[in-house]
Design a protein around this motif. Sequence first.
Motif, mmCIF file in Angstrom:
data_model
loop_
_atom_site.group_PDB
_atom_site.id
_atom_site.type_symbol
_atom_site.label_atom_id
_atom_site.label_comp_id
_atom_site.label_asym_id
_atom_site.label_seq_id
_atom_site.Cartn_x
_atom_site.Cartn_y
_atom_site.Cartn_z
ATOM 1 N N UNK A 5 20.432 48.704 -50.792
ATOM 2 C CA UNK A 5 20.586 48.498 -52.227
ATOM 3 C C UNK A 5 20.012 49.701 -52.966
ATOM 4 N N UNK A 6 20.792 50.334 -53.819
ATOM 5 C CA UNK A 6 20.281 51.488 -54.547
ATOM 6 C C UNK A 6 19.243 51.098 -55.592
ATOM 7 N N UNK A 7 18.306 51.988 -55.827
ATOM 8 C CA UNK A 7 17.291 51.741 -56.843
ATOM 9 C C UNK A 7 17.836 52.104 -58.224
ATOM 10 N N UNK A 8 17.061 51.806 -59.245
ATOM 11 C CA UNK A 8 17.525 52.002 -60.621
ATOM 12 C C UNK A 8 17.782 53.482 -60.931
ATOM 13 N N UNK A 9 16.952 54.365 -60.386
ATOM 14 C CA UNK A 9 17.137 55.802 -60.630
ATOM 15 C C UNK A 9 18.462 56.281 -60.057
ATOM 16 N N UNK A 10 18.801 55.828 -58.857
ATOM 17 C CA UNK A 10 20.072 56.216 -58.242
ATOM 18 C C UNK A 10 21.249 55.642 -59.029
ATOM 19 N N UNK A 11 21.094 54.422 -59.551
ATOM 20 C CA UNK A 11 22.157 53.834 -60.361
ATOM 21 C C UNK A 11 22.368 54.620 -61.654
ATOM 22 N N UNK A 12 21.283 55.077 -62.264
ATOM 23 C CA UNK A 12 21.416 55.838 -63.506
ATOM 24 C C UNK A 12 22.065 57.201 -63.270
ATOM 25 N N UNK A 13 21.756 57.834 -62.155
ATOM 26 C CA UNK A 13 22.388 59.113 -61.830
ATOM 27 C C UNK A 13 23.858 58.899 -61.521
ATOM 28 N N UNK A 14 24.189 57.831 -60.786
ATOM 29 C CA UNK A 14 25.581 57.523 -60.496
ATOM 30 C C UNK A 14 26.336 57.195 -61.777
ATOM 31 N N UNK A 15 25.679 56.518 -62.696
ATOM 32 C CA UNK A 15 26.281 56.206 -63.986
ATOM 33 C C UNK A 15 26.635 57.484 -64.744
ATOM 34 N N UNK A 16 25.762 58.459 -64.683
ATOM 35 C CA UNK A 16 26.022 59.737 -65.327
ATOM 36 C C UNK A 16 27.183 60.486 -64.685
ATOM 37 N N UNK A 17 27.350 60.326 -63.388
ATOM 38 C CA UNK A 17 28.435 60.999 -62.679
ATOM 39 C C UNK A 17 29.786 60.349 -62.943
ATOM 40 N N UNK A 18 29.782 59.108 -63.379
ATOM 41 C CA UNK A 18 31.043 58.395 -63.585
ATOM 42 C C UNK A 18 31.708 58.728 -64.919
ATOM 43 N N UNK A 19 30.992 59.317 -65.857
ATOM 44 C CA UNK A 19 31.550 59.730 -67.154
ATOM 45 C C UNK A 19 32.277 58.586 -67.855
ATOM 46 N N UNK A 20 31.582 57.512 -68.087
ATOM 47 C CA UNK A 20 32.155 56.363 -68.779
ATOM 48 C C UNK A 20 31.386 56.116 -70.078
ATOM 49 N N UNK A 21 32.032 55.426 -71.004
ATOM 50 C CA UNK A 21 31.384 55.142 -72.281
ATOM 51 C C UNK A 21 30.709 53.778 -72.298
ATOM 52 N N UNK A 22 30.987 52.943 -71.308
ATOM 53 C CA UNK A 22 30.343 51.635 -71.237
ATOM 54 C C UNK A 22 28.883 51.775 -70.832
ATOM 55 N N UNK A 23 28.027 50.905 -71.343
ATOM 56 C CA UNK A 23 26.616 50.933 -70.927
ATOM 57 C C UNK A 23 26.461 50.531 -69.453
ATOM 58 N N UNK A 24 25.390 50.978 -68.840
ATOM 59 C CA UNK A 24 25.142 50.712 -67.423
ATOM 60 C C UNK A 24 25.074 49.220 -67.125
ATOM 61 N N UNK A 25 24.365 48.466 -67.951
ATOM 62 C CA UNK A 25 24.225 47.029 -67.698
ATOM 63 C C UNK A 25 25.570 46.312 -67.775
ATOM 64 N N UNK A 26 26.457 46.784 -68.623
ATOM 65 C CA UNK A 26 27.783 46.177 -68.720
ATOM 66 C C UNK A 26 28.613 46.499 -67.468
#
Length: 62
Positions: A5-26
Amino acid sequence: MTKIEPDRAALEIAYGQMHTTRPLDELLKVPNLRATLYAVARRHMKRRDRFDPKKMQANDND
């Protein structure tokens, strides 16, 4: 074999790589997007584990 299971830091970096406008929690609420986000975060975690700054400072190349 269990998946890591990825940690929150890895999820935030992956979120940045995805280039989406939706918030991470959504993104984490939508099953398909969550799976994609977790896959990118796991890939980041593998790359993060390979980097060893102490080894680079010592110029210890294998």
